[in-house]
Design a protein around this motif. Sequence first.
Motif, PDB file in Angstrom:
ATOM      1  N   THR A 131      -3.088   5.676  -5.984  1.00 49.74           N
ATOM      2  CA  THR A 131      -3.000   4.554  -5.040  1.00 49.74           C
ATOM      3  C   THR A 131      -1.595   3.971  -5.026  1.00 49.74           C
ATOM      4  OG1 THR A 131      -5.341   3.983  -5.251  1.00 49.74           O
ATOM      5  CG2 THR A 131      -3.844   2.235  -4.530  1.00 49.74           C
TER       6      THR A 131
ATOM      7  N   GLU B 121      -6.711   7.686 -10.479  1.00 46.92           N
ATOM      8  CA  GLU B 121      -6.946   7.121  -9.147  1.00 46.92           C
ATOM      9  C   GLU B 121      -6.012   5.937  -8.897  1.00 46.92           C
ATOM     10  OE1 GLU B 121     -11.079   6.189  -8.931  1.00 46.92           O
ATOM     11  OE2 GLU B 121     -11.718   8.287  -9.112  1.00 46.92           O
TER      12      GLU B 121
ATOM     13  N   ARG C 252      -4.705  -3.619   2.702  1.00 41.75           N
ATOM     14  CA  ARG C 252      -5.148  -2.286   2.322  1.00 41.75           C
ATOM     15  C   ARG C 252      -4.879  -2.085   0.829  1.00 41.75           C
ATOM     16  NH1 ARG C 252      -2.333   1.843   3.765  1.00 41.75           N
ATOM     17  NH2 ARG C 252      -0.461   0.680   4.255  1.00 41.75           N
ATOM     18  N   PRO C 253      -5.620  -1.266   0.118  1.00 41.43           N
ATOM     19  CA  PRO C 253      -6.722  -0.425   0.592  1.00 41.43           C
ATOM     20  C   PRO C 253      -8.084  -1.105   0.516  1.00 41.43           C
ATOM     21  CG  PRO C 253      -6.255   0.115  -1.675  1.00 41.43           C
ATOM     22  CD  PRO C 253      -5.272  -0.957  -1.282  1.00 41.43           C
ATOM     23  N   TRP C 254      -8.120  -2.407   0.193  1.00 38.94           N
ATOM     24  CA  TRP C 254      -9.410  -3.059  -0.069  1.00 38.94           C
ATOM     25  C   TRP C 254     -10.031  -3.637   1.192  1.00 38.94           C
ATOM     26  CZ3 TRP C 254      -4.859  -4.589  -2.782  1.00 38.94           C
ATOM     27  CH2 TRP C 254      -4.645  -3.864  -3.963  1.00 38.94           C
ATOM     28  N   HIS C 255      -9.209  -4.201   2.079  1.00 37.22           N
ATOM     29  CA  HIS C 255      -9.673  -4.749   3.366  1.00 37.22           C
ATOM     30  C   HIS C 255     -10.650  -5.908   3.204  1.00 37.22           C
ATOM     31  CE1 HIS C 255      -7.694  -1.440   5.408  1.00 37.22           C
ATOM     32  NE2 HIS C 255      -8.349  -0.571   4.647  1.00 37.22           N
TER      33      HIS C 255
ATOM     34  N   TRP D 227      -0.614  -8.275  -3.590  1.00 34.38           N
ATOM     35  CA  TRP D 227      -1.124  -6.900  -3.657  1.00 34.38           C
ATOM     36  C   TRP D 227      -1.212  -6.438  -5.106  1.00 34.38           C
ATOM     37  CZ3 TRP D 227      -0.065  -2.008  -5.408  1.00 34.38           C
ATOM     38  CH2 TRP D 227      -0.771  -0.955  -4.831  1.00 34.38           C
TER      39      TRP D 227
ATOM     40  N   SER E 295       4.576   4.950   1.469  1.00 39.10           N
ATOM     41  CA  SER E 295       4.365   4.454   2.834  1.00 39.10           C
ATOM     42  C   SER E 295       5.048   3.118   3.113  1.00 39.10           C
ATOM     43  CB  SER E 295       2.865   4.329   3.117  1.00 39.10           C
ATOM     44  OG  SER E 295       2.261   3.356   2.282  1.00 39.10           O
TER      45      SER E 295
ATOM     46  N   THR F 253       3.040  -3.138   2.640  1.00 38.28           N
ATOM     47  CA  THR F 253       2.017  -3.972   2.024  1.00 38.28           C
ATOM     48  C   THR F 253       2.269  -4.203   0.539  1.00 38.28           C
ATOM     49  OG1 THR F 253       0.363  -3.145   3.594  1.00 38.28           O
ATOM     50  CG2 THR F 253      -0.460  -4.213   1.608  1.00 38.28           C
TER      51      THR F 253
ATOM     52  N   ASP G 227       0.932   6.356  -3.389  1.00 36.13           N
ATOM     53  CA  ASP G 227       0.756   6.420  -1.941  1.00 36.13           C
ATOM     54  C   ASP G 227       1.403   5.223  -1.247  1.00 36.13           C
ATOM     55  OD1 ASP G 227      -0.622   8.779  -2.222  1.00 36.13           O
ATOM     56  OD2 ASP G 227      -2.612   7.912  -1.870  1.00 36.13           O
ATOM     57  N   PHE G 228       1.276   4.041  -1.834  1.00 33.08           N
ATOM     58  CA  PHE G 228       1.863   2.856  -1.204  1.00 33.08           C
ATOM     59  C   PHE G 228       3.377   2.837  -1.351  1.00 33.08           C
ATOM     60  CE2 PHE G 228      -2.420   1.512  -0.703  1.00 33.08           C
ATOM     61  CZ  PHE G 228      -2.404   0.596   0.342  1.00 33.08           C
TER      62      PHE G 228
END
Length: 273
Positions: A37, A33, A252-255, A62, A44, A52, A40-41
Motif C-alpha cells: 500500500t 500488504e 483512499r484506499p479506505w474511502h 493519511w 502515484s 494523497t 503504491d501511494f
Amino acid sequence: MTVRKNQSALTADEKRRFVAALMELKRSGRYDEFVTTHNDFIVSDTDNGERTGHRSPSFLPWHRRFLLEFERALQSVDASVALPYWDWTLDRSPRASLWAPDFLGGTGRERDGRVPDGPFAASAGNWTINVRVDGRTFLRRSLGSGGRQLPTAAEVESVLSIPTYDMAPWNSGSDGFRNHLEGWRGVNLHNRVHVWVGGHMATGASPNDPVFWLHHAYIDKLWAEWQRRHPGSGYLPVSGTPNVIDLNETMRPWHDTSPADLLDHTPHYTFDA
C-alpha cells in the motif's frame, strides 16, 4: 487506551512482544500488504496530479490512519502491543538502543547494506523482503552514511513554530508546517530521517524496515504537538481544491475517513509524554 511510548523507555518484555507481533504479521502475509500500500501511494503521489499520502496536505492524516490500521493489526496478534515512537532528536546515533540486537538490529554491511544482526536480519530467517525495489531479498540499512545527521531539537522547534498548516500549491513546493515537517522545504525533518536510515527506508517500500513505524509514530506525535501549540490553526485546504484532499473529503484506499475525522488522536491512543 493504547499508550504509545518512547522506544527508549520500553521494557525488555515490551520489546519482545512488539517484535513477536511484527513477526507474526510477516509470517501471515499481512505485513507485506502494508508495504505494498505504501509503495503504491509513493509511486502515484505526484506534485501535479492527484496526491494523497505524500507531497500533499493529507500526508499527516493519511499516515495517522495508516499507522492506526497497522497498530490494530499488531493488537490482533497481541492486545498489549502499541506502536513505540523514535525521538531522533535524542537517539541520534547508530549506537542508540533501538539499533541493538535485541530490538531492531543495527546498520548494514558496507558492501551491500545487508543487516547482519537482530531479529530482522536475513540470517535469522524470518524477514524475507517480498515487496522489492530490486532483486535483493534481505533488509538493508546504512545508518548515517556519508556523514548525514538526524534533525536536531532546535530544527524541530523551528518547524513547530510555523503557524499555518499548509498553503498553495499544496505540494512539495508549499510553505507551511506540513511541508516543512514532511521535508520538501526548510530544515527537512521526515524525509531526512528516511535518508539517514538508508537502505529500504530510502525507497517507496520503506515499511519493509520496521523502524518506519517508529519514525512515523514520532512524526504523528509532532503533528499532535503542533496542534496543541496552534489551536486556532486547522487543517487546510477546507474545500474546493483539485487533486488534493480537503478537510471533509475521504482518503483512499479506505474511502471512509476524512482528515476531519483524524484531527484528534485521543479517541484512539495517547502518548507517554
